[in-house]
Structure formats: C-alpha cells, structure tokens
Design a protein around this motif. Structure first.
Motif, mmCIF file in Angstrom:
data_model
loop_
_atom_site.group_PDB
_atom_site.id
_atom_site.type_symbol
_atom_site.label_atom_id
_atom_site.label_comp_id
_atom_site.label_asym_id
_atom_site.label_seq_id
_atom_site.Cartn_x
_atom_site.Cartn_y
_atom_site.Cartn_z
ATOM 1 N N LYS A 50 0.829 -1.213 0.000
ATOM 2 C CA LYS A 50 0.000 0.000 0.000
ATOM 3 C C LYS A 50 0.863 1.262 0.000
ATOM 4 C CE LYS A 50 -4.198 -1.579 0.046
ATOM 5 N NZ LYS A 50 -5.059 -1.396 -1.107
ATOM 6 N N MET A 51 1.952 1.250 0.739
ATOM 7 C CA MET A 51 2.855 2.407 0.781
ATOM 8 C C MET A 51 3.450 2.662 -0.594
ATOM 9 S SD MET A 51 2.852 3.912 3.666
ATOM 10 C CE MET A 51 4.386 4.827 3.736
ATOM 11 N N LYS A 52 3.807 1.562 -1.267
ATOM 12 C CA LYS A 52 4.368 1.673 -2.608
ATOM 13 C C LYS A 52 3.336 2.260 -3.577
ATOM 14 C CE LYS A 52 7.815 -1.244 -4.767
ATOM 15 N NZ LYS A 52 8.236 -2.583 -5.105
ATOM 16 N N GLU A 53 2.098 1.794 -3.476
ATOM 17 C CA GLU A 53 1.012 2.312 -4.322
ATOM 18 C C GLU A 53 0.811 3.801 -4.083
ATOM 19 O OE1 GLU A 53 -2.806 0.349 -4.236
ATOM 20 O OE2 GLU A 53 -1.816 -1.604 -4.131
ATOM 21 N N LEU A 54 0.820 4.185 -2.818
ATOM 22 C CA LEU A 54 0.619 5.581 -2.446
ATOM 23 C C LEU A 54 1.754 6.448 -2.989
ATOM 24 C CD1 LEU A 54 -1.318 7.399 -0.892
ATOM 25 C CD2 LEU A 54 0.035 6.967 1.160
ATOM 26 N N ALA A 55 2.973 5.988 -2.848
ATOM 27 C CA ALA A 55 4.137 6.730 -3.349
ATOM 28 C C ALA A 55 4.058 6.875 -4.867
ATOM 29 C CB ALA A 55 5.431 6.036 -2.940
ATOM 30 N N GLU A 56 3.627 5.817 -5.535
ATOM 31 C CA GLU A 56 3.503 5.844 -6.997
ATOM 32 C C GLU A 56 2.400 6.821 -7.430
ATOM 33 O OE1 GLU A 56 4.843 5.049 -10.681
ATOM 34 O OE2 GLU A 56 5.732 4.258 -8.853
ATOM 35 N N ALA A 57 1.301 6.836 -6.675
ATOM 36 C CA ALA A 57 0.207 7.755 -6.981
ATOM 37 C C ALA A 57 0.663 9.211 -6.833
ATOM 38 C CB ALA A 57 -0.991 7.481 -6.071
ATOM 39 N N PHE A 58 1.422 9.493 -5.782
ATOM 40 C CA PHE A 58 1.949 10.853 -5.592
ATOM 41 C C PHE A 58 2.893 11.231 -6.726
ATOM 42 C CE2 PHE A 58 0.934 10.557 -0.912
ATOM 43 C CZ PHE A 58 0.020 11.601 -0.924
ATOM 44 N N LYS A 59 3.711 10.282 -7.139
ATOM 45 C CA LYS A 59 4.664 10.532 -8.228
ATOM 46 C C LYS A 59 3.912 10.857 -9.520
ATOM 47 C CE LYS A 59 8.555 8.327 -10.570
ATOM 48 N NZ LYS A 59 9.345 7.108 -10.697
ATOM 49 N N LYS A 60 2.871 10.082 -9.815
ATOM 50 C CA LYS A 60 2.075 10.322 -11.025
ATOM 51 C C LYS A 60 1.375 11.677 -10.952
ATOM 52 C CE LYS A 60 1.140 5.578 -12.443
ATOM 53 N NZ LYS A 60 0.116 4.545 -12.627
ATOM 54 N N ALA A 61 0.854 12.011 -9.787
ATOM 55 C CA ALA A 61 0.171 13.299 -9.623
ATOM 56 C C ALA A 61 1.140 14.447 -9.867
ATOM 57 C CB ALA A 61 -0.442 13.402 -8.227
ATOM 58 N N GLN A 62 2.346 14.316 -9.378
ATOM 59 C CA GLN A 62 3.356 15.360 -9.581
ATOM 60 C C GLN A 62 3.714 15.471 -11.066
ATOM 61 O OE1 GLN A 62 7.029 14.751 -7.447
ATOM 62 N NE2 GLN A 62 7.532 16.923 -7.542
ATOM 63 N N GLN A 63 3.828 14.345 -11.758
ATOM 64 C CA GLN A 63 4.124 14.361 -13.188
ATOM 65 C C GLN A 63 3.007 15.046 -13.967
ATOM 66 O OE1 GLN A 63 4.665 10.174 -13.927
ATOM 67 N NE2 GLN A 63 6.867 10.236 -13.513
ATOM 68 N N VAL A 64 1.757 14.765 -13.600
ATOM 69 C CA VAL A 64 0.617 15.392 -14.269
ATOM 70 C C VAL A 64 0.627 16.901 -14.012
ATOM 71 C CG1 VAL A 64 -1.903 15.575 -14.311
ATOM 72 C CG2 VAL A 64 -0.816 13.333 -14.323
ATOM 73 N N GLN A 65 0.918 17.296 -12.786
ATOM 74 C CA GLN A 65 0.956 18.715 -12.449
ATOM 75 C C GLN A 65 2.031 19.435 -13.262
ATOM 76 O OE1 GLN A 65 1.673 19.484 -8.304
ATOM 77 N NE2 GLN A 65 1.046 21.616 -8.466
ATOM 78 N N GLU A 66 3.215 18.848 -13.368
ATOM 79 C CA GLU A 66 4.296 19.445 -14.151
ATOM 80 C C GLU A 66 3.918 19.488 -15.627
ATOM 81 O OE1 GLU A 66 7.666 17.010 -13.150
ATOM 82 O OE2 GLU A 66 7.789 17.836 -11.119
ATOM 83 N N GLY A 67 3.312 18.417 -16.106
ATOM 84 C CA GLY A 67 2.878 18.363 -17.502
ATOM 85 C C GLY A 67 1.805 19.393 -17.793
ATOM 86 N N ALA A 68 0.882 19.597 -16.853
ATOM 87 C CA ALA A 68 -0.186 20.579 -17.029
ATOM 88 C C ALA A 68 0.388 21.991 -17.111
ATOM 89 C CB ALA A 68 -1.199 20.478 -15.888
ATOM 90 N N LYS A 69 1.400 22.266 -16.322
ATOM 91 C CA LYS A 69 2.037 23.588 -16.364
ATOM 92 C C LYS A 69 2.702 23.815 -17.723
ATOM 93 C CE LYS A 69 5.336 26.534 -13.993
ATOM 94 N NZ LYS A 69 6.396 26.630 -13.011
ATOM 95 N N ARG A 70 3.427 22.813 -18.210
ATOM 96 C CA ARG A 70 4.060 22.912 -19.533
ATOM 97 C C ARG A 70 3.006 23.059 -20.624
ATOM 98 N NH1 ARG A 70 7.197 18.739 -17.552
ATOM 99 N NH2 ARG A 70 6.064 17.248 -18.815
ATOM 100 N N LEU A 71 1.915 22.310 -20.497
ATOM 101 C CA LEU A 71 0.839 22.367 -21.477
ATOM 102 C C LEU A 71 0.223 23.760 -21.513
ATOM 103 C CD1 LEU A 71 -1.113 21.113 -23.502
ATOM 104 C CD2 LEU A 71 -2.466 20.287 -21.570
ATOM 105 N N GLN A 72 -0.012 24.356 -20.355
ATOM 106 C CA GLN A 72 -0.591 25.698 -20.292
ATOM 107 C C GLN A 72 0.314 26.705 -21.009
ATOM 108 O OE1 GLN A 72 -3.620 26.535 -19.278
ATOM 109 N NE2 GLN A 72 -3.229 28.631 -19.878
ATOM 110 N N GLU A 73 1.611 26.604 -20.784
ATOM 111 C CA GLU A 73 2.568 27.503 -21.443
ATOM 112 C C GLU A 73 2.550 27.287 -22.952
ATOM 113 O OE1 GLU A 73 6.192 26.519 -19.406
ATOM 114 O OE2 GLU A 73 5.604 27.604 -17.598
#
Length: 115
Positions: free
Chosen positions: A14-37
């Motif tokens: 479960k900890m691994k799943e949670l860490a992976e989910a946070f990592k994916k969320a951060q990637q999406v957030q960074e991608g969304a910022k680049r996309l907006q630009e």
C-alpha cells in the motif's frame, strides 16, 4: 500476538502504491504547467467565407488577431458580422479540440477517477 511488520494495517504494498500515486500526480501537475505555457504560445486559425475572414486565437482561446479581406468589406456590415462570428466559432472549435487532445495525451496511461 500480532505479526511483525504489519504496522497499522498499512502494508508495504500500500505504501508503494501511495508513493507511486503521488509521483504520477506530480508528473501530471508538471505536464499541465508545460501544457498551459504551450497553449498560450500556440496560434490556431479559424476561417470563414473561404478565407475572407480569419481569426487567430491561442490554444486557450485568447483572441490574437483578426484578418479581413478587402472584398469581405464590400459585402456589407451584416454579412461581415456573420463571417467574423463563423471564423471565431471555427477557431474556438479547433482550439478546444487541440486542448482536449493535449490533455488526453497528458493523462494517458493514468487511472484517474472520472476521466
């Protein structure tokens, strides 16, 4: 007697799943910022009347410019107004399609609820 390594019922998997989910969320957030630009810099052309009126908007629908052919002016105010509106709708449609496609690219492979 409780088994060792159980913690609070929150196993390592479960900890691994949670860490992976946070990592994916951060990637999406960074991608969304680049996309907006990217969308802000984009120029999307909408046309009407076979190119008599052209409207250019950014990828996030911000109007950039309007080009009106001399011959369109001779059509009169009512026809010209219709041509401008049609070109704006064309540009808006193309920009929303572009935005949707880029968002789908950004979120592909993610299992997001409601997407």
């Amino acid at each position: 007697m409780a088994e060792k390594g159980q913690g609070f019922g929150f196993g390592l998997g479960k900890m691994k799943e949670l860490a992976e989910a946070f990592k994916k969320a951060q990637q999406v957030q960074e991608g969304a910022k680049r996309l907006q630009e990217e969308l802000e810099q984009m120029e999307i052309l909408g046309e009407s009347g076979g190119g008599l009126v052209k409207v250019v908007v950014s990828g996030n629908q911000e109007p950039k410019r309007v080009e009106i052919a001399q011959s369109a002016l001779e059509e009169g105010a009512e026809v010209l107004s219709d041509l401008v509106v049609a070109a704006m709708k064309d540009a808006y449609k193309k920009s929303t399609e572009t935005m949707r496609e880029r968002m789908e690219d950004l979120t592909s492979g993610l299992e997001l609820p409601g997407m």
